[in-house]
Design an enzyme around this catalytic site. Structure first.
Site, PDB file in Angstrom:
ATOM      1  N   LYS A   1       1.418  -2.862   6.669  1.00  0.00           N
ATOM      2  CA  LYS A   1       1.848  -2.830   5.270  1.00  0.00           C
ATOM      3  C   LYS A   1       3.352  -2.611   5.141  1.00  0.00           C
ATOM      4  CE  LYS A   1      -2.022  -3.769   3.242  1.00  0.00           C
ATOM      5  NZ  LYS A   1      -2.200  -4.993   2.429  1.00  0.00           N
TER       6      LYS A   1
ATOM      7  N   SER B   1       0.852  -1.185   0.000  1.00  0.00           N
ATOM      8  CA  SER B   1       0.000   0.000   0.000  1.00  0.00           C
ATOM      9  C   SER B   1       0.886   1.233   0.000  1.00  0.00           C
ATOM     10  CB  SER B   1      -0.885   0.002   1.253  1.00  0.00           C
ATOM     11  OG  SER B   1      -1.509   1.251   1.454  1.00  0.00           O
TER      12      SER B   1
ATOM     13  N   TYR C   1      -2.596  -0.132  10.389  1.00  0.00           N
ATOM     14  CA  TYR C   1      -2.603  -0.518   8.974  1.00  0.00           C
ATOM     15  C   TYR C   1      -1.261  -0.174   8.334  1.00  0.00           C
ATOM     16  CZ  TYR C   1      -4.132  -0.876   4.112  1.00  0.00           C
ATOM     17  OH  TYR C   1      -4.260  -1.224   2.784  1.00  0.00           O
TER      18      TYR C   1
END
Length: 265
Positions: free
Chosen positions: A164, A147, A160
């Site tokens: 990633k 990401s 998050y």
């Protein structure tokens, strides 16, 4: 002949969104594709809705329900794909989750849920796919979904981002360890993509007070995209098909940004 004709692929998180688009693009180029998702009914629907596409392009389609954090379920998914196709050449570790929280409000539950799916799920997926590829003896390709959050930290989504960044590290570690078996490990890093996941993210950010109205967070977050718009899933699949094809055979340990120029690295 398509770019991935004769290649058998698994795509996790492929009942909808980017994952489904990846699978459909692979079918368009002649691959066999197993649509795998924790939502087994939707995975089956994705496969059935793509049967004609597969037949037109000389491939096959299968499906599997899988929780990527459960090793036995991952093994069963791989076994189902091998049963359907005879082998596995390409494994996309695409399944992932996000649940925004303001940094000072992040809980252990939030952290563990995101890290388990996005981090441990990728590790297990890499391990079990690699074991099958090694047993087959012909190498293979493992492709992980990172990401823009794997290259830059953003507020409201710290777990998050951490998960990633872990995907990038796993990609590099896997590339080093599996090179001796002829297995390449690469990744791709999408930015803002018009999918249900991003729509839900927009709603979640409203709930925690990060935005005042629907669409505001996505509009503000994507304002600096050099290409001037958010991506569609189809903007991603040219790169993902390339990573699954012979054209990327000399590439490993790298994560390709596909974000319209939002984060420059």
């Amino acid at each position: 002949m398509g770019r991935v004709s004769g290649r058998s692929c698994i795509v996790t998180g492929s009942a909808r969104g980017i994952g489904r688009a990846i699978g459909e693009a692979l079918l368009d180029e002649g691959a066999d594709v197993c649509f795998a998702d924790i939502d087994s009914a939707s995975a089956e629907l994705a496969a059935r809705e793509n049967e004609d596409r597969a037949q037109r392009n000389g491939g096959k389609v299968a499906w599997a329900g899988v929780d990527v954090t459960k090793r036995e379920e991952v093994r069963d998914m791989i076994a189902a794909a091998v049963s359907a196709f005879g082998k596995i050449d390409v494994k996309f570790n695409n399944a992932g989750i996000n649940k925004p929280m303001n940094l000072l409000d992040v809980t252990e539950e939030n952290w563990n849920a995101i890290m388990t799916v996005n981090g441990l799920g990728v590790l297990i997926g890499m391990q079990e796919a690699a074991k099958q590829m090694i047993a087959q003896g012909n190498g293979g390709k493992i492709i992980n979904t990172a990401s823009i959050a794997s290259r830059q930290g953003f507020d409201n989504v710290a777990p998050y981002c951490a998960s990633k960044w872990a995907v990038v590290s796993l990609t590099q570690s896997g590339a080093r360890d599996l090179a001796k078996h002829g297995i390449t490990v690469t990744g791709f890093a999408p930015g803002v993509v018009a999918t249900e996941m991003w729509s839900q993210l927009d709603r979640d950010l409203m709930e925690i007070g990060a935005s005042e109205k629907e669409g505001q967070a996505m509009a503000e977050f994507s304002a600096d995209i050099l290409r001037g718009r958010v991506a569609t899933p189809q903007d991603i699949t040219g790169t993902t098909t390339f990573l699954a094809s012979k054209e990327s055979d000399y590439m490993t340990g790298q994560v390709v940004m596909i974000d319209g120029g939002m984060v420059l690295v």
